[in-house]
Design a protein around this motif. Structure first.
Motif, PDB file in Angstrom:
ATOM      1  N   ALA A 114      36.095  46.922  66.546  1.00  0.00           N
ATOM      2  CA  ALA A 114      36.367  48.397  66.761  1.00  0.00           C
ATOM      3  C   ALA A 114      37.511  48.779  66.050  1.00  0.00           C
ATOM      4  O   ALA A 114      37.673  49.816  65.558  1.00  0.00           O
ATOM      5  CB  ALA A 114      36.062  48.961  68.146  1.00  0.00           C
ATOM      6  N   LEU A 115      38.631  48.098  66.444  1.00  0.00           N
ATOM      7  CA  LEU A 115      40.156  48.552  65.916  1.00  0.00           C
ATOM      8  C   LEU A 115      39.988  48.211  64.398  1.00  0.00           C
ATOM      9  O   LEU A 115      40.615  48.882  63.710  1.00  0.00           O
ATOM     10  CB  LEU A 115      40.964  47.615  66.570  1.00  0.00           C
ATOM     11  CG  LEU A 115      41.444  47.635  68.109  1.00  0.00           C
ATOM     12  CD1 LEU A 115      42.328  46.452  68.569  1.00  0.00           C
ATOM     13  CD2 LEU A 115      42.055  49.075  68.185  1.00  0.00           C
ATOM     14  N   ALA A 117      37.727  48.861  62.468  1.00  0.00           N
ATOM     15  CA  ALA A 117      37.072  50.139  62.019  1.00  0.00           C
ATOM     16  C   ALA A 117      38.140  51.424  61.715  1.00  0.00           C
ATOM     17  O   ALA A 117      37.750  52.141  61.062  1.00  0.00           O
ATOM     18  CB  ALA A 117      35.672  50.526  62.688  1.00  0.00           C
ATOM     19  N   THR A 118      39.171  51.288  62.669  1.00  0.00           N
ATOM     20  CA  THR A 118      40.094  52.207  62.627  1.00  0.00           C
ATOM     21  C   THR A 118      41.400  52.066  61.772  1.00  0.00           C
ATOM     22  O   THR A 118      42.246  52.860  61.627  1.00  0.00           O
ATOM     23  CB  THR A 118      40.409  52.657  64.086  1.00  0.00           C
ATOM     24  OG1 THR A 118      41.042  51.831  64.542  1.00  0.00           O
ATOM     25  CG2 THR A 118      39.173  53.029  64.753  1.00  0.00           C
ATOM     26  N   ALA A 119      41.468  50.672  61.302  1.00  0.00           N
ATOM     27  CA  ALA A 119      42.706  50.261  60.796  1.00  0.00           C
ATOM     28  C   ALA A 119      43.031  50.983  59.160  1.00  0.00           C
ATOM     29  O   ALA A 119      42.316  51.696  58.756  1.00  0.00           O
ATOM     30  CB  ALA A 119      42.594  48.937  60.066  1.00  0.00           C
ATOM     31  N   GLY A 120      44.276  51.096  59.123  1.00  0.00           N
ATOM     32  CA  GLY A 120      44.889  51.965  57.805  1.00  0.00           C
ATOM     33  C   GLY A 120      45.353  51.248  56.705  1.00  0.00           C
ATOM     34  O   GLY A 120      45.651  51.621  55.827  1.00  0.00           O
ATOM     35  N   GLU A 124      46.491  44.974  58.653  1.00  0.00           N
ATOM     36  CA  GLU A 124      46.096  45.607  59.892  1.00  0.00           C
ATOM     37  C   GLU A 124      44.556  44.599  60.134  1.00  0.00           C
ATOM     38  O   GLU A 124      44.323  44.183  60.979  1.00  0.00           O
ATOM     39  CB  GLU A 124      45.848  47.070  60.066  1.00  0.00           C
ATOM     40  CG  GLU A 124      47.133  47.555  60.376  1.00  0.00           C
ATOM     41  CD  GLU A 124      47.043  49.128  60.679  1.00  0.00           C
ATOM     42  OE1 GLU A 124      45.965  49.323  61.658  1.00  0.00           O
ATOM     43  OE2 GLU A 124      47.413  49.985  59.863  1.00  0.00           O
ATOM     44  N   SER A 184      30.675  53.667  54.254  1.00  0.00           N
ATOM     45  CA  SER A 184      31.881  53.364  54.490  1.00  0.00           C
ATOM     46  C   SER A 184      32.327  52.019  54.714  1.00  0.00           C
ATOM     47  O   SER A 184      31.713  51.458  55.338  1.00  0.00           O
ATOM     48  CB  SER A 184      32.567  54.337  55.415  1.00  0.00           C
ATOM     49  OG  SER A 184      33.996  53.952  55.665  1.00  0.00           O
ATOM     50  N   ARG A 186      34.381  51.177  56.596  1.00  0.00           N
ATOM     51  CA  ARG A 186      34.443  51.025  58.171  1.00  0.00           C
ATOM     52  C   ARG A 186      33.341  50.850  58.923  1.00  0.00           C
ATOM     53  O   ARG A 186      33.399  50.203  59.896  1.00  0.00           O
ATOM     54  CB  ARG A 186      35.182  52.211  58.596  1.00  0.00           C
ATOM     55  CG  ARG A 186      36.531  52.681  57.857  1.00  0.00           C
ATOM     56  CD  ARG A 186      37.364  53.720  58.460  1.00  0.00           C
ATOM     57  NE  ARG A 186      38.583  54.278  57.595  1.00  0.00           N
ATOM     58  CZ  ARG A 186      39.923  53.564  57.753  1.00  0.00           C
ATOM     59  NH1 ARG A 186      40.016  52.869  58.902  1.00  0.00           N
ATOM     60  NH2 ARG A 186      40.548  53.991  57.196  1.00  0.00           N
ATOM     61  N   ALA A 190      32.513  48.860  62.623  1.00  0.00           N
ATOM     62  CA  ALA A 190      32.100  49.720  63.894  1.00  0.00           C
ATOM     63  C   ALA A 190      30.720  49.493  64.269  1.00  0.00           C
ATOM     64  O   ALA A 190      30.294  49.465  65.670  1.00  0.00           O
ATOM     65  CB  ALA A 190      32.130  51.339  63.596  1.00  0.00           C
TER      66      ALA A 190
END
Length: 439
Positions: A114-115, A117-120, A124, A184, A186, A190
């Motif tokens: 989950a983290l 999927a939000t990485a920038g 990361e 995506s 991401r 997710a």
């Protein structure tokens, strides 16, 4: 893997053939308690993780301004932590129990996927993949024992279901990664988090707690590497796995380049389709073909022959890496060969020593995953410094070294093949397939 008692069959008479009435059927496989289905579902998703990331590596590289070398480190961090964890999974499970080990592993995968999927940034994701690898190692190392323990009838049917889940996960991983990745990069992360969370809840609700397994020393797997036969096979595996992950982690980039040279874009869906063929071939040969070959030819001849064929295949990729049709065909053929090799090599580990099977499996897996961790870190910089065929040439050289390790150490493998009339039972064979394919 869970600990077993040392193999004491060496001096025993060959077992009698299994009566037809005792041979598990598909009906037995699918008539299982809900707890077995819960573990099988989670195992399917876990094995999907092998190919899930592969189709989105070029997209991650492009959209996060990362080089292909940086993107491939997603495999390196994952496999390095998996390798270290595998040395201690048997000890950990013996301390906290089967159910808790499963749940801790699943929880780690949910959180880190989950983290991711939000990485920038790609750095990361590289760090988060390390946590994902730890969770997957804990779950897969104990899943087979859990699924056998949860069945209410003979274990054979549950093992068939587990092997089916393994094969489906291996094949569907790249396809799901391609489908979600076309939306995506991401989305695959997710999606994994959501599916693993479903598996976590199912196991919480449906699997009862089991008594603690027999205690295992935290250093048991490391000490096992002093065994000459296990050390020989671990050295063989580290070079073999280097080649395995050159094919898996590096190939999406030559595929994209070959498509671009023809004025088209392969994309996540195209890469996912190719590696769906790869995963399907690997699953079929690991579950169905490898056991037949090893019983007819013997384990060592099967290993040497398959390693030789893989060497030829990697040399062919060295010359045809710029041909889209050539690289697609060779990747899929590679999946067929890798499935045989994975299962045959792990089955050889189990037969070559009198060590507890769980300890031997953990030690062997820890060493071989180090080879997988090194491959992506080397392949990218090598391609950038030379040409895109060079990583495949290095992989072929690594396979030659693997063959040499096997031949040089063959005197330590005299126990292998002496009990061909007494093949591994269903649970041990499933363990060989599992340890061979887990990533």
């Amino acid at each position: 893997m869970t600990p077993h008692a040392p193999d004491s069959t060496a001096s025993a008479a060959a077992p009698q053939p299994t009566p037809p009435s005792a041979i598990p059927t598909l009906k037995d496989a699918f008539r299982q308690p809900k707890a077995v289905w819960a573990i099988a579902f989670a195992a399917t998703v876990s094995f999907m993780g092998i190919g899930l990331v592969d189709p989105i590596l070029p997209a991650i590289s492009t959209q996060l301004d990362a080089t292909p070398s940086q993107a491939m480190l997603l495999f390196t961090s994952y496999l390095f932590i998996t390798a270290i964890a595998m040395f201690f999974t048997s000890w950990f499970a013996s301390r906290v129990g089967v159910k808790r080990t499963l749940l801790i592993g699943l929880a780690l995968v949910v959180v880190f996927a989950a983290l991711a999927a939000t990485a920038g940034s790609v750095n990361e994701i590289i760090g988060l993949r390390a946590g994902w690898g730890l969770g997957n190692a804990l779950f897969i190392s104990i899943a087979l024992a859990a699924i056998v323990g949860a069945t209410s009838g003979p274990s054979g049917g549950a093992i068939i279901l587990y092997e089916t889940a393994l094969g489906i996960g291996m094949a569907l991983g790249p396809l799901v990664g391609g489908l979600l990745g076309s939306v995506s990069w991401r989305a695959p992360f997710a999606g994994t988090a959501v599916l693993m969370a479903v598996g976590f809840l199912a196991i919480v609700l449906l699997l009862r707690r089991e008594p603690l397994p027999a205690p295992v020393s935290p250093l048991a797997s490391l000490r096992a590497l002093s065994h000459p036969a296990l050390r020989t096979l671990a050295l063989t595996a580290i070079f073999y796995n280097f080649a395995f992950f050159v094919l898996l982690a590096y190939s999406p980039f030559p595929l994209e380049a070959a498509a671009a040279a023809r004025g088209t874009e392969f994309g996540a869906m195209g890469i996912g389709g190719v590696f769906f063929g790869w995963g399907l071939g690997l699953a079929i040969t690991s579950v169905f073909v490898a056991p037949v070959l090893t019983r007819r030819l013997g384990l060592i001849p099967t290993l040497v022959t398959t390693l030789s064929l893989l060497t030829v295949l990697m040399l062919a990729l060295t010359f045809f890496h710029s041909s889209m049709a050539g690289i697609v065909t060779l990747i899929i053929i590679g999946g067929l060969l890798l499935g045989v090799m994975n299962t045959a090599l792990t089955e050889t580990v189990m037969e070559a020593t009198d060590l507890p099977r769980g300890v031997a499996s953990s030690a062997y897996s820890g060493v071989r995953f180090l080879g997988g961790a090194i491959a992506p870190a080397v392949a990218g910089p090598l391609a950038e410094a030379t040409n895109s065929g060079a990583p495949y040439l290095m992989a072929s050289l690594a396979l030659v070294v693997a063959i040499a390790m096997l031949v040089i150490g063959r005197r330590h493998l005299r126990a292998v093949g002496q009990h061909q009339a007494a093949p591994l039972d269903a649970a041990e064979e499933a363990e060989a397939i599992t340890v061979g394919d887990e990533v």
